[in-house]
Design a protein around this motif. Structure first.
Motif, short mmCIF file in Angstrom:
data_model
loop_
_atom_site.label_atom_id
_atom_site.label_comp_id
_atom_site.label_asym_id
_atom_site.label_seq_id
_atom_site.Cartn_x
_atom_site.Cartn_y
_atom_site.Cartn_z
N VAL A 240 11.11 31.66 4.56
CA VAL A 240 12.46 31.93 4.05
C VAL A 240 12.63 31.13 2.76
CG1 VAL A 240 14.92 31.86 4.56
CG2 VAL A 240 13.27 32.21 6.42
N ALA B 262 19.98 30.49 3.60
CA ALA B 262 18.59 30.31 4.03
C ALA B 262 18.50 29.27 5.15
CB ALA B 262 17.73 29.89 2.84
N ASP B 263 19.31 28.23 5.07
CA ASP B 263 19.28 27.18 6.08
C ASP B 263 19.73 27.72 7.44
OD1 ASP B 263 18.96 24.39 6.86
OD2 ASP B 263 21.15 24.29 6.96
N CYS C 15 20.79 20.36 4.66
CA CYS C 15 19.99 21.57 4.52
C CYS C 15 18.53 21.18 4.76
CB CYS C 15 20.19 22.12 3.10
SG CYS C 15 19.31 23.63 2.76
N TYR D 283 10.06 28.91 8.27
CA TYR D 283 10.15 27.75 7.38
C TYR D 283 11.07 28.07 6.22
CZ TYR D 283 5.84 26.75 9.92
OH TYR D 283 4.92 26.55 10.91
N HIS D 284 11.81 27.05 5.78
CA HIS D 284 12.65 27.19 4.59
C HIS D 284 11.93 26.51 3.42
CE1 HIS D 284 16.86 26.25 2.59
NE2 HIS D 284 16.05 26.94 1.80
N TYR E 152 21.46 28.60 -0.47
CA TYR E 152 20.95 27.43 0.26
C TYR E 152 21.50 27.36 1.68
CZ TYR E 152 19.26 26.99 -4.31
OH TYR E 152 18.63 27.32 -5.47
N VAL F 23 14.83 21.56 4.48
CA VAL F 23 13.83 22.25 3.65
C VAL F 23 12.44 21.78 4.08
CG1 VAL F 23 12.97 22.58 1.30
CG2 VAL F 23 15.43 22.48 1.71
N THR G 192 11.74 25.96 -0.92
CA THR G 192 12.35 26.08 -2.24
C THR G 192 11.65 25.07 -3.16
OG1 THR G 192 14.46 26.27 -3.43
CG2 THR G 192 14.32 24.51 -1.81
N SER H 8 14.94 30.04 -0.52
CA SER H 8 16.15 30.05 -1.33
C SER H 8 15.66 29.87 -2.76
CB SER H 8 17.10 28.93 -0.91
OG SER H 8 16.41 27.69 -0.81
N THR I 69 17.07 30.23 8.79
CA THR I 69 15.85 29.59 9.28
C THR I 69 16.12 28.87 10.60
OG1 THR I 69 15.25 29.23 6.98
CG2 THR I 69 13.93 28.09 8.63
#
Ligand SMILES: [Zn+2]
Length: 489
Positions: free
Chosen positions: A124, A147-148, A205, A162-163, A144, A207, A165, A126, A151
């Motif tokens: 995933v 996507a958070d 968030c 997985y997120h 953001y 990541v 960026t 962002s 995920t």
């Protein structure tokens, strides 16, 4: 009682066919009239509502996930929640039908629970932010947070997701900010990448891979290899084509260097993209164009650059978008682009900020094509941290990629990147889904990092802040924000 009359001759295009809304009710109910002309197929779609077609006249075929069935006058077909469906008219007269849909929360939940957990990993993304400033509330509530949440939901359901960026360091906007701050682009990129990560942390968030694109020699080598194979692709030509230069300084002008009117919609637009309608431009095709270097009308000259002839990629893009179930606003952008005919996009620009374009002295790989391959490199970087073997140079058909981005990135993500992938990785059939958010307005204008016109994330977030999920409700709409007072921060 309420009576209304609809006209079979005043229909509007929706889902690839002609339709008229007959009425809508509470709790996601509605009914419409539809007409499918001979030989026409509706666009495939799926949704949480239950839907029924009542065929009034004509004949055709209905296709769903489970197969195909013939339909004719008098037939009633019912679609379960999330069941993909298409209506095709294979007869010689119009196929007319009434469409009825309603929302049944229990049925939708039961259908969603039956969906099998995907085999492959889901990546995933962002959009990697441009490190020319910190993140504002529009960024946070858009890609953001989206996507958070997405995920976390997948992981909660046991899916391997997985997120990812990063910071998109080679953007021309970074160099522009460096000029304004009398700093260097590298310093500016490092500074704001740090601020951006801190803001994402304040948002809580999560990541799993944050990739800065500066200072990674393996990243630069991978980009050079992708650029090399693009140069040998049959869709890329080395061409001398029109370009803009500042009348006073002689500087090459693109992206933030210019402003003018979009050739597609006539709104104010910057170089290369219109934030209003999402259409790309070639800078020299803007109307009433002005340089931001000298405020003079620029001079049209020419530059020899490799250009991607997008019209040769339209079939690939079309196939990809249909398979991905792209939102209707992206399909509309693609349709408008096709109407413009041949459209060649330079994939390098004269600049000293960016990854050098080998064989083209003084030019850099344009940062947007760079981002297409950057996503794949980010997957490989994540693999390294997890001890997995995902290889950026050998993208797998098992990968599922999900992008969250603002509407103004639609051209790059959904039209340009699938075209680039098809040229460089002929073995790969990318499975990509697109989630597009609209923009918040402040005092009637879109938030802008470069103009400093925004509500900044850090002003609204502090350790222990509970983030108001209100913005999520506005995720798909253009929402007005009240002007915030300094005291509220
Ligand atoms: Zn436009």
């Amino acid at each position: 009682m309420r009576k209304s009359t609809f006209s079979r001759t005043e229909l509007s295009r929706a889902f690839g066919i002609d339709m008229a809304t007959l009425g809508t009710g509470s709790a996601g109910t509605g009914f419409s009239f539809g007409k499918v002309a001979p030989g026409v197929t509706s666009e495939p779609h799926r949704h949480d509502e239950i839907e029924a077609f009542v065929v009034l006249s004509g004949a055709g075929k209905v296709r769903t996930d489970l197969g195909e069935s013939s339909v004719a006058t008098g037939d009633v077909v019912l679609f379960h929640p999330f069941e993909a469906h298409v209506l095709h008219n294979d007869g010689v007269e119009n196929l007319n039908f009434v469409d009825v849909y309603w929302r049944d929360g229990k049925a939708a939940l039961a259908a969603a629970a039956q969906v099998a957990i995907p085999r492959g990993p889901i990546f995933v993304f962002s959009t990697p932010p441009t490190p020319n400033g910190d993140l504002h509330l529009g960024h946070l509530s858009g890609p953001y947070l989206g996507a958070d949440v997405y995920t976390r939901f997948l992981r909660m359901k046991g899916v391997e997701a997985y997120h990812l960026t990063g910071s998109d360091d080679c953007q021309s906007y970074v160099a522009t900010r460096a000029d304004a701050e009398q700093s260097t682009p590298a310093k500016v990129a490092r500074h704001y990448a740090h601020e951006i990560r801190a803001t994402l942390a304040l948002l809580d968030c999560e990541v799993h891979s944050f990739l800065p694109t500066l200072g990674d020699s393996a990243y630069a080598e991978f980009q050079a290899a992708c650029f090399g194979s693009l140069l040998s692709s049959t869709a890329v030509d080395l061409r001398q084509s029109p370009a803009l230069f500042d009348a006073v300084t002689g500087d090459y002008l693109y992206e933030p260097d210019i402003s003018g009117l979009c050739p597609d919609c006539g709104s104010s637009a910057g170089g290369n993209i219109c934030e209003e309608c999402g259409a790309p431009n070639l800078c020299h095709d803007l109307d009433a164009v002005r340089s931001r270097h000298s405020a003079e009308a620029p001079v049209v000259g020419s530059v020899r650059r490799p250009e991607l002839a997008l019209e040769r990629c339209y079939d690939n893009i079309d196939r990809h978008l249909r398979a991905s179930g792209a939102p209707v606003r992206i399909m509309d952008l693609f349709a408008r682009l096709r109407q413009r005919g041949d459209f060649s996009v330079p994939i390098t620009h004269p600049s000293d900020w960016g990854l050098p374009a080998e064989g083209l002295p003084g030019q850099v790989i344009w940062v947007w094509p760079e981002m297409a391959f950057g996503f794949l490199y980010n997957i490989q970087a994540l693999a390294t941290s997890l001890g997995r073997d995902w290889n950026a140079a050998l993208p797998s058909n098992d990968w599922q990629i999900v992008h969250f981005f603002g509407f103004d990135n639609s051209f790059y993500h959904a039209l340009l990147y699938p075209a680039l992938y098809a040229e460089v990785f002929s073995h790969w059939t990318p499975r990509i889904r697109y989630h597009v958010n609209e923009f918040y307005l402040l005092d009637g204008q879109k938030f802008s990092t470069s103009r400093g016109h925004a509500v900044w994330g850090k002003r609204r977030l502090a350790p222990g802040t509970t983030f108001d999920l209100g913005p999520v409700l506005g995720f798909y709409t253009r929402a007005e924000l009240p002007v915030l007072n300094e005291e509220e921060a």
